[in-house]
Design a protein around this motif. Sequence first.
Motif, PDB file in Angstrom:
ATOM      1  N   TRP A  64       0.759  -1.340   0.038  1.00 14.66           N
ATOM      2  CA  TRP A  64      -0.353   0.302  -0.514  1.00 14.66           C
ATOM      3  C   TRP A  64       1.089   1.059   0.057  1.00 14.66           C
ATOM      4  O   TRP A  64       2.103   1.062   0.947  1.00 14.66           O
ATOM      5  N   GLN A  69      -3.798  14.438  -1.935  1.00 13.80           N
ATOM      6  CA  GLN A  69      -4.885  14.591  -3.481  1.00 13.80           C
ATOM      7  C   GLN A  69      -5.399  15.286  -3.330  1.00 13.80           C
ATOM      8  O   GLN A  69      -6.206  15.985  -2.151  1.00 13.80           O
ATOM      9  N   LYS A 102      -4.893   9.798  -0.510  1.00 22.10           N
ATOM     10  CA  LYS A 102      -5.220   9.035  -1.611  1.00 22.10           C
ATOM     11  C   LYS A 102      -4.389   7.679  -0.824  1.00 22.10           C
ATOM     12  O   LYS A 102      -3.832   6.890  -1.249  1.00 22.10           O
ATOM     13  N   THR A 104      -3.326   3.715  -1.748  1.00 22.63           N
ATOM     14  CA  THR A 104      -3.643   3.047  -2.826  1.00 22.63           C
ATOM     15  C   THR A 104      -3.691   0.825  -2.644  1.00 22.63           C
ATOM     16  O   THR A 104      -2.333   1.194  -1.778  1.00 22.63           O
ATOM     17  N   TRP A 105      -4.062   0.693  -2.916  1.00 21.54           N
ATOM     18  CA  TRP A 105      -3.715  -0.560  -1.880  1.00 21.54           C
ATOM     19  C   TRP A 105      -3.528  -1.991  -3.572  1.00 21.54           C
ATOM     20  O   TRP A 105      -4.116  -2.070  -4.202  1.00 21.54           O
ATOM     21  N   ASN A 106      -2.687  -2.338  -3.141  1.00 21.82           N
ATOM     22  CA  ASN A 106      -2.319  -3.276  -4.792  1.00 21.82           C
ATOM     23  C   ASN A 106      -1.914  -4.757  -3.745  1.00 21.82           C
ATOM     24  O   ASN A 106      -1.177  -4.753  -2.858  1.00 21.82           O
ATOM     25  N   GLN A 113      -7.256  -3.111 -11.710  1.00 19.49           N
ATOM     26  CA  GLN A 113      -7.019  -1.519 -11.209  1.00 19.49           C
ATOM     27  C   GLN A 113      -6.456  -2.329  -9.251  1.00 19.49           C
ATOM     28  O   GLN A 113      -7.668  -2.358  -9.299  1.00 19.49           O
ATOM     29  N   ALA A 114      -5.795  -1.533  -9.000  1.00 20.20           N
ATOM     30  CA  ALA A 114      -5.019  -1.397  -7.602  1.00 20.20           C
ATOM     31  C   ALA A 114      -7.338  -1.132  -7.123  1.00 20.20           C
ATOM     32  O   ALA A 114      -7.192   0.136  -7.554  1.00 20.20           O
ATOM     33  N   LYS A 115      -6.736  -1.343  -5.592  1.00 18.70           N
ATOM     34  CA  LYS A 115      -8.454  -0.377  -4.864  1.00 18.70           C
ATOM     35  C   LYS A 115      -7.909   0.848  -4.548  1.00 18.70           C
ATOM     36  O   LYS A 115      -5.782   1.127  -4.280  1.00 18.70           O
ATOM     37  N   GLN A 116      -8.653   2.102  -4.280  1.00 19.86           N
ATOM     38  CA  GLN A 116      -7.832   3.203  -4.427  1.00 19.86           C
ATOM     39  C   GLN A 116      -8.947   3.473  -3.088  1.00 19.86           C
ATOM     40  O   GLN A 116     -10.874   3.104  -3.257  1.00 19.86           O
ATOM     41  N   LYS A 117      -8.326   4.891  -2.031  1.00 23.90           N
ATOM     42  CA  LYS A 117      -9.383   4.693  -0.976  1.00 23.90           C
ATOM     43  C   LYS A 117      -9.085   6.630  -1.088  1.00 23.90           C
ATOM     44  O   LYS A 117      -7.802   6.436  -1.060  1.00 23.90           O
TER      45      LYS A 117
END
Length: 215
Positions: A64, A69, A102, A104-106, A113-117
Motif C-alpha cells: 500500500w 490528493q 489517496k 493505493t492498495w495493490n 486496477q489497484a483498490k483506491q480510497k
Amino acid sequence: MLATACAGLAVLAVPQTAAAAPGDNGDVKIHATTTEFDDQRDEPKVCRFYLAAFNFDTVQKVSWAIDPQPAKQGGAHLAGDITLATGTGHSGPLSLPNGQYKLTWNFEGQSGQAKQKVFKVSCVVISNPPGGTTGGTSGGSTGATTGGADHAPPMVRDVFGNLVPAGGADTGSGSTASMASNSGQIAAGAAIALGAVLLGGRLLRRHGRNRPGSR
C-alpha cells in the motif's frame, strides 16, 4: 449420449471460469486508532489512523501507499506491506499532516486496477495555556495536543495501547487561556491608542491658549 455429456461438462465449467479471480475479493477501510480491528465501517475523516483489510484471500501480500490528493511534488508519503494470513489484517498506527490523501492498495493475484480510497486527515492542536504542562501523546501525529490539566481533552487508550485524545478527529480547539490572552492584548492596544488621542488633544488646546492674541 457422448455429445450430451460434453455439453453438460461445458455448462458446469462456465461458473468456474466466470468466478472472481483470486485476489479480487476483499475491501480496505480507514480506521481511527480508537476503532476496533473487527469494525468494518469506513472513516473518511481521521487524525491518528490505521488501515484495516477484510475478506481478502488467505496468505495474501498487500503493498500500500498513501499520497496527497491531488498529487503534489514533495508532499507527505507513506508506504508499507501487510500479509493477510486469514484474509483479514491491519497496519500499525499511522499519522500524516492535515490534508486530503489517496490510498493505493495493490495485492497479489489482482486482475484489475489497484483498490483506491480517498480520505482526510484532520487533527486540531490545543494551545498550551500559561503555567500549563505540555502533555504530548505517544504514537501521535502532527495534531499532538498540549495543555494543562484544566484545558487538555480527556485521554483514552487506542487499540494499539497509545494514549490519545478522546472524541475522534476534531478533538480540541484553541484553549480559553490563549483566547483570553489575545483579548487582553487587543484591549491593551486600544487603551494605548485612546490615551495617545487624549494626550494629543490636550497638547493642541494648550498650544492654542499660548498663541499671541489668545485668551
